[in-house]
Structure formats: C-alpha cells, structure tokens
Design an enzyme around this catalytic site. Structure first.
Site, PDB file in Angstrom:
ATOM      1  N   GLU A 150      -4.641   2.418  -4.114  1.00  0.00           N
ATOM      2  CA  GLU A 150      -3.424   2.316  -4.078  1.00  0.00           C
ATOM      3  C   GLU A 150      -2.559   1.210  -3.796  1.00  0.00           C
ATOM      4  O   GLU A 150      -1.846   1.448  -2.943  1.00  0.00           O
ATOM      5  CB  GLU A 150      -2.958   3.694  -3.441  1.00  0.00           C
ATOM      6  CG  GLU A 150      -3.799   4.431  -2.712  1.00  0.00           C
ATOM      7  CD  GLU A 150      -4.104   3.821  -1.402  1.00  0.00           C
ATOM      8  OE1 GLU A 150      -4.946   3.034  -1.327  1.00  0.00           O
ATOM      9  OE2 GLU A 150      -3.404   4.016  -0.379  1.00  0.00           O
ATOM     10  N   ASN A 202      -1.962  13.049  -4.368  1.00  0.00           N
ATOM     11  CA  ASN A 202      -3.075  13.564  -5.228  1.00  0.00           C
ATOM     12  C   ASN A 202      -3.512  15.060  -4.789  1.00  0.00           C
ATOM     13  O   ASN A 202      -3.539  15.726  -5.823  1.00  0.00           O
ATOM     14  CB  ASN A 202      -4.490  12.770  -4.745  1.00  0.00           C
ATOM     15  CG  ASN A 202      -4.479  11.334  -5.602  1.00  0.00           C
ATOM     16  OD1 ASN A 202      -4.082  11.726  -6.720  1.00  0.00           O
ATOM     17  ND2 ASN A 202      -5.070  10.460  -5.139  1.00  0.00           N
ATOM     18  N   HIS A 239      -5.015  14.523  -9.185  1.00  0.00           N
ATOM     19  CA  HIS A 239      -5.480  13.214  -9.344  1.00  0.00           C
ATOM     20  C   HIS A 239      -4.604  12.592 -10.613  1.00  0.00           C
ATOM     21  O   HIS A 239      -4.102  11.409 -10.461  1.00  0.00           O
ATOM     22  CB  HIS A 239      -6.884  13.302  -9.851  1.00  0.00           C
ATOM     23  CG  HIS A 239      -7.424  11.820  -9.341  1.00  0.00           C
ATOM     24  ND1 HIS A 239      -7.762  11.538  -7.925  1.00  0.00           N
ATOM     25  CD2 HIS A 239      -7.631  10.814 -10.198  1.00  0.00           C
ATOM     26  CE1 HIS A 239      -8.111  10.374  -8.008  1.00  0.00           C
ATOM     27  NE2 HIS A 239      -8.266   9.879  -9.450  1.00  0.00           N
ATOM     28  N   ASP A 244       0.761  -1.145   0.005  1.00  0.00           N
ATOM     29  CA  ASP A 244       0.176   0.030  -0.095  1.00  0.00           C
ATOM     30  C   ASP A 244       0.857   1.266  -0.145  1.00  0.00           C
ATOM     31  O   ASP A 244       1.739   1.333   0.803  1.00  0.00           O
ATOM     32  CB  ASP A 244      -0.850   0.066   1.236  1.00  0.00           C
ATOM     33  CG  ASP A 244      -2.215   0.948   1.153  1.00  0.00           C
ATOM     34  OD1 ASP A 244      -3.063   0.820   0.955  1.00  0.00           O
ATOM     35  OD2 ASP A 244      -1.568   2.211   1.512  1.00  0.00           O
ATOM     36  N   ASP A 257      -2.317   9.393 -10.595  1.00  0.00           N
ATOM     37  CA  ASP A 257      -2.589   8.378 -11.585  1.00  0.00           C
ATOM     38  C   ASP A 257      -1.091   7.816 -12.422  1.00  0.00           C
ATOM     39  O   ASP A 257      -0.811   6.805 -12.866  1.00  0.00           O
ATOM     40  CB  ASP A 257      -3.495   8.737 -12.830  1.00  0.00           C
ATOM     41  CG  ASP A 257      -4.968   8.576 -12.305  1.00  0.00           C
ATOM     42  OD1 ASP A 257      -5.002   8.191 -11.333  1.00  0.00           O
ATOM     43  OD2 ASP A 257      -5.913   9.091 -13.230  1.00  0.00           O
TER      44      ASP A 257
HETATM   45  N1  LIG Z   1      -4.724   9.432  -8.390  1.00  0.00           N
HETATM   46  C1  LIG Z   1      -5.597   8.191  -8.050  1.00  0.00           C
HETATM   47  N2  LIG Z   1      -5.640   8.438  -6.647  1.00  0.00           N
HETATM   48  C2  LIG Z   1      -6.295   7.118  -6.110  1.00  0.00           C
HETATM   49  C3  LIG Z   1      -6.810   6.407  -7.210  1.00  0.00           C
HETATM   50  N3  LIG Z   1      -7.411   4.933  -6.276  1.00  0.00           N
HETATM   51  C4  LIG Z   1      -7.473   5.514  -4.872  1.00  0.00           C
HETATM   52  N4  LIG Z   1      -6.821   6.941  -5.077  1.00  0.00           N
HETATM   53  C5  LIG Z   1      -6.441   7.692  -3.841  1.00  0.00           C
HETATM   54  O1  LIG Z   1      -5.747   7.020  -2.910  1.00  0.00           O
HETATM   55  C6  LIG Z   1      -5.982   7.710  -1.725  1.00  0.00           C
HETATM   56  C7  LIG Z   1      -5.945   6.766  -0.448  1.00  0.00           C
HETATM   57  O2  LIG Z   1      -5.833   7.497   0.411  1.00  0.00           O
HETATM   58  P1  LIG Z   1      -6.033   6.894   2.102  1.00  0.00           P
HETATM   59  O3  LIG Z   1      -6.643   5.482   2.046  1.00  0.00           O
HETATM   60  O4  LIG Z   1      -6.247   8.026   2.961  1.00  0.00           O
HETATM   61  O5  LIG Z   1      -4.578   6.315   2.239  1.00  0.00           O
HETATM   62  P2  LIG Z   1      -3.157   7.158   2.275  1.00  0.00           P
HETATM   63  O6  LIG Z   1      -3.367   8.387   2.015  1.00  0.00           O
HETATM   64  O7  LIG Z   1      -2.517   6.444   1.145  1.00  0.00           O
HETATM   65  O8  LIG Z   1      -2.628   6.873   3.649  1.00  0.00           O
HETATM   66  P3  LIG Z   1      -2.102   5.388   4.236  1.00  0.00           P
HETATM   67  O9  LIG Z   1      -2.553   4.494   3.358  1.00  0.00           O
HETATM   68  O10 LIG Z   1      -2.622   5.455   5.673  1.00  0.00           O
HETATM   69  O11 LIG Z   1      -0.416   5.748   4.390  1.00  0.00           O
HETATM   70  C8  LIG Z   1      -7.352   8.576  -1.870  1.00  0.00           C
HETATM   71  O12 LIG Z   1      -6.769  10.068  -1.802  1.00  0.00           O
HETATM   72  C9  LIG Z   1      -7.872   8.137  -3.010  1.00  0.00           C
HETATM   73  O13 LIG Z   1      -8.537   9.110  -3.744  1.00  0.00           O
HETATM   74  C10 LIG Z   1      -6.444   6.384  -8.338  1.00  0.00           C
HETATM   75  O14 LIG Z   1      -6.801   5.333  -9.085  1.00  0.00           O
HETATM   76  N5  LIG Z   1      -5.915   7.268  -8.837  1.00  0.00           N
END
Ligand SMILES: Nc1nc2c(ncn2[C@@H]2O[C@H](COP(=O)(O)OP(=O)(O)OP(=O)(O)O)[C@@H](O)[C@H]2O)c(=O)[nH]1
Length: 268
Positions: free
Chosen positions: A165, A130, A135, A122, A139
């Site tokens: 992610e 982002n 975004h 992860d 990506d």
């Molecule tokens: N650009 C982009 N962002 C994504 C995608 N799928 C998920 N995300 C983003 O990934 C982020 C995940 O955030 P969180 O689950 O809070 O986790 P994190 O910020 O990585 O924090 P930790 O996992 O705790 O380290 C969110 O902002 C989602 O919008 C995608 O396909 N593209």
C-alpha cells in the site's frame, strides 16, 4: 505452426512458401491440362496463366495468415511489456520498472545538477481497510488511487507501486517550493474522494515522506535518496499519520527542518 516458423527462421520460411506455391500452381496447371487433354507441347504456354492464377490465390491466403500471426505476436508482445512493467491492480509502474527508470533519471540529474523530488506515500492503517471491507475492498481502494495519482501527475513524472500500500513518486525539476502544492493535491484526492464499495464508502488517509535532490542534498545513489524519503515517511507516521514530512539534510542525522505538515492545517 508458429513454433515451426520460429524454428526455421524468416529466410527459410519465405523460401519454402515460395517454392511450395510455385509447385502447387504448376501441379494445379498440370492436373487441369490432363483433365482437359491438352497436348504436351502446349503445356507451358497454357499452364503459365493457370499457375499465375493459382499463385494469385495462394499468396494472398498465406500472406493473410502470416500478417494475422504477426499482428497477434505484436499485440502479445505489447501485453507482455505492459505486464512486465506495470502493476496490474493499480496501473502504475511496478517497483522494478520504476527503479529502472528512476535510476537512469537520477544519473542524468546528478550529472547536470538538476533539482527533483522523491515522495513515498503509504496509506494509513490499511490493514483495517482489509479487515473491515475485505481484501477486495482494499484492492478497490488501491485501484482507484492508482488511477487518481496517474491523473494528477504530469507525463514527465514517474509513479510506481513500491510495496503493498505504498506508492513512490519522482517529480523531475520540482523543488521544495512547488512540492507543497503537489502534496496538498495528493492528500486532497485521497481525503475528498472516498471509494464506493458494496454500497459503502471507504475513507482513507495517507502519510507522505519527501526528500528533495538539490545543491544541499545530493546523495550518491538513488537508494540513499529513497532511504531519506523512507525516514521522512517514518517520521510522518510517528507524527500521527495523515501528514507529510520532509527530510532535511542540513540538520544532523534524522532531524527535521520543519514541523510535519498537518493536512487541513499548517503548510509544509
Ligand atoms: N487489499 C490489499 N491489501 C494489501 C495489498 N498489499 C498489501 N496489503 C495490505 O496492506 C496492509 C499493510 O499493513 P501494515 O503494513 O500493518 O500497515 P498499515 O495497516 O497500513 O499501518 P500503517 O502503515 O502503520 O499506517 C496489510 O494488511 C496487507 O495485507 C494488496 O495488494 N491488496
């Protein structure tokens, strides 16, 4: 036209084309006979060569069209299969396709008592990526990492995008000993290759949860194994991220055999 072919089925389409071609050729021959004023008794011997010539023209034309249609359908089918099984952004398997493949492998490995490893990766604080780069920047990170992960895995390894992610790896015939090298490479690829995005470089790190399926740890289902990796991932996040943690079945419940491995620090 395509719909009609599909509706009628192959047999009737081929029969139809054959009859129409013969009819067309004979009609063409008849018209030519009429125009040139050939007597009726000479019709058949004279018409036959003309009919054959017309058939020789019609059949290649129709076959050309049908073969083109077949090739197009075939490539569309391949495209659909790709879209159904692979994540468009990262190029790795999507969750469902990964789980299908991993479930089959799990059953075989369990029956044959084969060792394998499951990793959940992860990205850390991806929300900030982002927020800071948009975004599309996020990506771009996912796209590049997907490519790099595919590069460093073997053909027999299974790799999927498990969530936004989050990536999941299943490494057949890989036990704890070989894992250390692999997770080092994963952390290295993420750490050492920042993503170029709009004249900036995006640096990311990842946390990894690991579990090994072996004699000491053989849960009954793939879901349970994934849960172990997820618990290990949770632990890696709690330990400050940018590190790997391995689930240990020998200690009660959620306890751990090792201290989590720090990147650039201790070993797994
Ligand atoms: N650009 C982009 N962002 C994504 C995608 N799928 C998920 N995300 C983003 O990934 C982020 C995940 O955030 P969180 O689950 O809070 O986790 P994190 O910020 O990585 O924090 P930790 O996992 O705790 O380290 C969110 O902002 C989602 O919008 C995608 O396909 N593209």
């Amino acid at each position: 036209m395509r719909k009609l072919i599909i509706k009628l089925g192959r047999f009737w389409v081929v029969l139809g084309i054959t009859l129409v071609s013969i009819l067309l050729s004979l009609t063409a021959a008849w018209v030519m006979m009429e125009v040139t004023g050939v007597p009726q008794q000479d019709f058949l011997p004279r018409a036959l060569p003309i009919a054959v010539i017309v058939l020789a023209l019609v059949v290649p034309l129709v076959s050309w069209y049908l073969v083109g249609l077949f090739i197009r359908v075939h490539s569309l089918e391949a495209e659909m299969r790709q879209l159904a099984s692979f994540d468009e952004l990262t190029g790795v398997r999507n969750r469902r396709s990964f789980l299908d493949l991993a479930s089959s492998y799990f059953e075989v490995a369990r029956r044959n008592q084969q060792v394998f490893s499951l990793l959940l990766l992860d990205l850390d604080h991806f929300k900030f990526v982002n927020d800071n780069h948009g975004h599309l920047g996020g990506d771009a990170v996912l796209r590049q990492l997907g490519r790099q992960f595919l590069d460093i895995t073997r053909k027999s390894d299974m790799l999927g995008r498990f969530g936004g992610e989050e990536f999941i790896f299943l490494l057949p015939e890989t036990g704890a000993d070989e894992l250390s090298h692999f997770t080092e490479r994963l952390h290295g690829v993420i750490r050492d290759d920042p993503i170029d995005w709009e004249e900036q470089q995006i640096h990311v790190t990842a946390s990894i949860g690991i579990t090994v399926f072996d004699q000491e740890n053989c849960p009954e289902s793939l879901n349970l194994l994934i849960k172990q990796a997820d618990d290990a991932l949770y632990r890696a996040k709690r330990e400050g991220r940018n590190c790997s943690c391995r689930y240990s079945p020998t200690l009660a419940q959620m306890r751990w055999s090792d201290e989590p491995k720090r990147v650039n620090g201790e070993t797994l």
